[in-house]
Every structure is written in C-alpha cells, then in structure tokens.
Design an enzyme around this catalytic site. Structure first.
Site, PDB file in Angstrom:
ATOM      1  N   ARG A 256      -0.157   3.598  10.796  1.00  0.00           N
ATOM      2  CA  ARG A 256       0.535   2.298  10.725  1.00  0.00           C
ATOM      3  C   ARG A 256       1.964   2.493  10.242  1.00  0.00           C
ATOM      4  O   ARG A 256       2.885   1.813  10.680  1.00  0.00           O
ATOM      5  CB  ARG A 256      -0.218   1.344   9.793  1.00  0.00           C
ATOM      6  CG  ARG A 256      -1.502   0.806  10.412  1.00  0.00           C
ATOM      7  CD  ARG A 256      -2.382   0.160   9.361  1.00  0.00           C
ATOM      8  NE  ARG A 256      -1.759  -0.967   8.731  1.00  0.00           N
ATOM      9  CZ  ARG A 256      -1.840  -1.241   7.418  1.00  0.00           C
ATOM     10  NH1 ARG A 256      -2.521  -0.461   6.611  1.00  0.00           N
ATOM     11  NH2 ARG A 256      -1.244  -2.295   6.933  1.00  0.00           N
TER      12      ARG A 256
ATOM     13  N   LYS B  35     -10.308   0.973   0.146  1.00  0.00           N
ATOM     14  CA  LYS B  35     -10.099   1.891  -0.984  1.00  0.00           C
ATOM     15  C   LYS B  35     -10.718   1.338  -2.265  1.00  0.00           C
ATOM     16  O   LYS B  35     -11.381   2.050  -3.015  1.00  0.00           O
ATOM     17  CB  LYS B  35      -8.591   2.116  -1.223  1.00  0.00           C
ATOM     18  CG  LYS B  35      -7.894   2.877  -0.114  1.00  0.00           C
ATOM     19  CD  LYS B  35      -6.472   3.255  -0.498  1.00  0.00           C
ATOM     20  CE  LYS B  35      -5.434   2.177  -0.303  1.00  0.00           C
ATOM     21  NZ  LYS B  35      -5.108   1.808   1.064  1.00  0.00           N
TER      22      LYS B  35
ATOM     23  N   ASP C  64      -9.049   5.172   6.233  1.00  0.00           N
ATOM     24  CA  ASP C  64      -7.761   4.630   5.775  1.00  0.00           C
ATOM     25  C   ASP C  64      -6.702   5.725   5.710  1.00  0.00           C
ATOM     26  O   ASP C  64      -5.521   5.469   5.961  1.00  0.00           O
ATOM     27  CB  ASP C  64      -7.901   3.939   4.409  1.00  0.00           C
ATOM     28  CG  ASP C  64      -6.619   3.202   4.018  1.00  0.00           C
ATOM     29  OD1 ASP C  64      -6.145   2.377   4.821  1.00  0.00           O
ATOM     30  OD2 ASP C  64      -6.060   3.484   2.941  1.00  0.00           O
TER      31      ASP C  64
ATOM     32  N   HIS D 263      -4.244  -3.662  -7.359  1.00  0.00           N
ATOM     33  CA  HIS D 263      -3.568  -3.124  -6.175  1.00  0.00           C
ATOM     34  C   HIS D 263      -2.528  -4.139  -5.730  1.00  0.00           C
ATOM     35  O   HIS D 263      -2.753  -5.348  -5.813  1.00  0.00           O
ATOM     36  CB  HIS D 263      -4.570  -2.863  -5.047  1.00  0.00           C
ATOM     37  CG  HIS D 263      -4.060  -1.884  -4.035  1.00  0.00           C
ATOM     38  ND1 HIS D 263      -4.278  -0.525  -4.135  1.00  0.00           N
ATOM     39  CD2 HIS D 263      -3.321  -2.053  -2.906  1.00  0.00           C
ATOM     40  CE1 HIS D 263      -3.714   0.097  -3.111  1.00  0.00           C
ATOM     41  NE2 HIS D 263      -3.120  -0.820  -2.354  1.00  0.00           N
TER      42      HIS D 263
ATOM     43  N   SER E 132      -7.236  -2.149   4.749  1.00  0.00           N
ATOM     44  CA  SER E 132      -6.694  -0.942   4.138  1.00  0.00           C
ATOM     45  C   SER E 132      -6.860  -0.991   2.614  1.00  0.00           C
ATOM     46  O   SER E 132      -7.367  -0.054   1.987  1.00  0.00           O
ATOM     47  CB  SER E 132      -5.209  -0.814   4.509  1.00  0.00           C
ATOM     48  OG  SER E 132      -4.577   0.144   3.721  1.00  0.00           O
TER      49      SER E 132
HETATM   50  N1  URA Z   1      -1.395  -1.181   0.322  1.00  0.00           N
HETATM   51  C1  URA Z   1      -2.364  -0.570   1.069  1.00  0.00           C
HETATM   52  O1  URA Z   1      -3.154   0.201   0.537  1.00  0.00           O
HETATM   53  N2  URA Z   1      -2.439  -0.856   2.365  1.00  0.00           N
HETATM   54  C2  URA Z   1      -1.613  -1.724   2.974  1.00  0.00           C
HETATM   55  O2  URA Z   1      -1.759  -1.947   4.158  1.00  0.00           O
HETATM   56  C3  URA Z   1      -0.600  -2.352   2.213  1.00  0.00           C
HETATM   57  C4  URA Z   1      -0.512  -2.053   0.878  1.00  0.00           C
END
Ligand code: URA
Length: 466
Positions: free
Chosen positions: A170, A189, A163, A84, A185
C-alpha cells in the site's frame, strides 16, 4: 479460485465471500499471489470501497494469517493494553504511552509499522537507536514483555504476515487512504497481540490519511465497532492533525523529543505532544482497570513522568531489544545529519494553516522515508519546526531546521515546505507591529475533538452505512 476473479469482483462492487477473502489473505501472506494482482486488488478496494462485512472478514483473516500472541503467560496475568494511531506527522506518542502504561502495572505488547505514505513509522524511529531490533521472534517478544512490561515489534513471517506484505505494498501503490484497508491493517496487528483493551488515536485534519472530520469519524466507528465485536474493549479519540505534533519530525529527532518529555523536561513546542500522550495513556490505564476514570488515569500517567518510572521502563525496553541506551546520555551529540539547513521566512505575516501531509512528504523526501521497500532510511534526516499555526512571523525569521542525506533531498523538500504554509495576505498589515496585535482569523482547533465508544460507534455506523 483465481485472483483475477477477486479483482474483477471488487472492481465491479460485487461482494467478496469469506472464502474469497481467505484466499486473498492466505495468498498475500504466503506471497503466492503475484504482487501486481495484489496491487490491482488494493487499488480496486481503495477506489470502490469495501462493505462492513468485507472489512470485518478481512480484519479477522489478516489477524489469523500468522500465529496469535498470548501476552498473559509472560506477564503473569497482567492486563494487556495498547494504543495505535491512524498516522500523522511528528506523531511519537508510542514512546511515551507504552512506558507510562507499563509503569502503571499494565502489559503493552505493541506490534507497530514502518513509514507509511507521508507519515513516519514507529519501527523506523526506534531503529535509529544503534542495535535496536524490532523483528523479534515470538519467544523474544515474550521475554521483553515479561522483563519490561512493554515491547515494540514489527510484523514478521510469523506475526500478521499478511499485513507485513500488504502494508508495504500500500505504501508504494497510493492505496493507503481507505477506511477498510486501514481498519484491517491496524486491527489485524492489535487483535493478533491478544489485547484486553485498546485506545485508538484517529487523526483528522490536513495531515491525516482521512482529512475530513466525517470520514475520520466513520473510520473511528469502524475500528471501535470491529475491535469490540472481536472481543477487545476499544475506544477511539478523534484528534487534530492539522499541524505536526510537537516540534520534531524525523526518526532520531522524534525519539529525542519524546525522551525529553520522559525526563520531565517540558518545552512549549512539545505541549501538544505531552497532552495527547497523557490523554491516550489515561484511557489505556482506565480501560486496563488501573484507574476508575480517564481523569484518574491521567493523574497516574502524569505521576510516572514526574517520578521517572516511565523513563526507566522506556530505557529498560530499549536495552532488552538490543538498543544502546548510552546514546540517550547526550542525544543531541548523537544527531549527525549529513546536511543541516535553516529555512527562513521570505515574508512577514501570520501562518494561518499548514498542509501537514505536504510537510510529511518533505520529511520523507529529506531521507527519513524509503523509495523502495526494504531499503534503509536515514535515521538523522528530518525537520525541527520553529513555528506553530497562528504564529506571527517576520521576514528573515527562522521557520525550520532541515536535516538531509544529500543536497538533492534538500532541494526537493524546501519547495514542499514553502508550499505547505498559508499566510495572511501581505497587504493586510502596514507593519509587523500592527500585525502582531491582530488575533488569528480562526481559533486553533482543539487537540481532542471527540471520544467514540462502542455505543457511539454502532450509532455512527447505523446512521451512515457505506
Ligand atoms: N497504521 C497501520 O498500521 N495501518 C494503516 O493502514 C494506517 C496506520
């Protein structure tokens, strides 16, 4: 318990208890807390910061706001790994690393996001493929993972619903740039996907949410330490985002650039993208136990580009998620923007630096991003960049090709791009010939700046408590 009391606490830097955080997250997921109160709490957290304990509690509460996915039964015990990124411009590494890792015998259950702030979203890019579905049920997620070794899906009312709500909120309340909110966040996930191992690409530089190296290092440490404490082997790479990654930024055009690399067709303007994707995949393969070292993982990753197995896995995943793979037979023909405009340089000189966040906003304003949650994005909008930082440019030379939905979008984006470029002083060179002999004033930033493992992360957090 009342939301206003939690807003007041965070505003006044009083710690939230575990019960407070559970109440907030459950209320976000169930959409029972009024949106203006959630927005006010996010702004308080963005401005005042959250403690390490609060960040960890928030991460786990968000992970548990829906069902947890177990990737092992559908893949018959394959190791589950993922990558990620903290967000950048032109960042399309997911389309390379997911099929590469799958081709190496790993399972990649990837829960991704949409455009956030000035950055593009993996889900919006994939949805540029006609028919491609990202909001899969858990049973569909399992089926695609079993069949293809990789699946890329969105948060849903079942999967990390907190989220789903907070991410979109956000995006429209200028509360993205917070280490604690980013950590919760991302990891909610990734931990809900039941991963065994995770590689994080933490960006620093002018296109990152946290531009300063020390802030990005703190975020990397927060992510690595929190994920390892929750049971997922995690390492972060701190990487440069001081210019767009590769030559394309938009939805469809980013997929095209990634698929060119999956087809093993190299382009000098995509070399940074290829290199970063291979470095990230190398770590996924190593952490997933398929390679004895990241270098060994790199060789295995590169082999999947040479032998076409990464491309096969990508196309299989697209088909399994309902996408029309025929568009990749002639991807350039499928690109049908409403307007195309070539932006030329109004001066000669060397490009010394780029404000990549502003470039990201230009991409969003061309139509690639959304003004309101839930509204469609233009799959064809975006920018092809024809220069890199350090390049010598002559007046009249083409800098970029812009693809827009409307003339208004184009008019908004052009001044943003022009303002994002820092040029060498016009009086510095008598002529373009003598200027081109002069080296850039600063050496280019290396792509990979630092590797942060668990011990390194714990040491950073101990030295720099916030
Ligand atoms: N990726 C995400 O899933 N959340 C964030 O806040 C920033 C990048």
């Amino acid at each position: 318990m009342h939301p206003i009391d939690l807003i007041r606490k965070t505003r006044d830097r009083q710690p939230l208890s575990a019960q407070d955080i559970h109440f907030l997250v459950a209320g976000a997921a169930a959409e029972s807390i009024p949106i203006e109160q959630l927005a006010a709490w996010l702004m308080a957290a963005r401005i005042q910061g959250l403690s390490l304990d609060e960040i960890r509690l928030l991460t786990l509460a968000m992970r548990d706001s829906g069902k947890r996915f177990d990737p092992h039964p559908p893949t018959h015990g394959k190791t589950a790994v993922d990558k990620h990124s903290t967000g950048g411009v032109g960042d399309k590494t997911s389309f390379l690393v997911a099929p590469i890792a799958a081709a190496c015998g790993l399972a990649v259950p990837m829960i991704s996001g949409r455009a956030l702030g000035h950055t593009g979203g993996t889900l919006d890019k994939l949805e540029a493929i006609p028919g491609f579905r990202t909001a899969l049920s858990l049973a569909e997620f399992e089926a695609v993972l079993r069949q293809c070794g990789a699946a890329i899906v969105s948060q849903t009312p079942d999967l990390v619903p907190a989220d789903r709500i907070l991410y979109a909120l956000r995006d429209r309340t200028a509360t993205v740039e917070s280490p604690g909110l980013i950590c919760a966040s991302i990891l909610s996930k990734k931990l809900a996907a039941g991963l065994d191992a995770l590689i994080l690409d933490v960006k620093t530089g002018s296109g990152a949410f946290l531009r300063d190296l020390s802030d990005a290092e703190y975020l990397a440490a927060l992510l690595v330490s929190t994920a390892n404490a929750a049971g997922t082997r995690t390492v972060a790479l701190l990487t440069d985002m001081s210019q767009p990654l590769g030559y394309a930024a938009g939805n469809w055009i980013e997929l095209v650039e990634a698929v060119e690399l999956l087809r093993n067709r190299r382009n000098p303007q995509s070399e940074d993208l290829r290199e970063l994707s291979l470095q990230l995949a190398a770590w996924m393969i190593h952490l997933g136990g398929k390679a004895s070292s990241p270098d060994h993982g790199y060789a295995l990753a590169e082999a999947t580009l040479h032998n076409g197995s990464a491309l096969e896995h990508f196309l299989a995943m697209v088909a399994a998620q309902g996408g029309d793979t025929a568009v990749f037979d002639n991807p350039k023909a499928f690109h049908r923007p409403a307007l195309t405009h070539t932006l030329t340089a109004s001066r000669s000189g060397r490009i010394l630096a780029q404000d990549t966040t502003t470039l990201g906003w230009a991409v969003q304003r061309l139509g690639a991003g959304r003004d309101k949650p839930g509204t469609p994005v233009d799959p064809h909008a975006g920018i092809h960049f024809h220069y890199r930082t350090g390049d010598m440019i002559s007046a009249g030379q083409s800098l970029a090709t812009l693809y827009a939905s409307t003339p208004g979008h184009l008019a908004e984006a052009i001044p943003l791009i022009e303002s994002a470029l820092s040029w060498s002083a016009p009086t510095r060179f008598a002529s373009i010939e003598s200027a081109s002999d002069t080296p850039p004033l600063t050496a280019p930033t290396p792509l990979l700046l630092q590797v942060i493992d668990r011990d390194c992360a714990d040491a950073i957090l101990a030295l720099a408590p916030r």
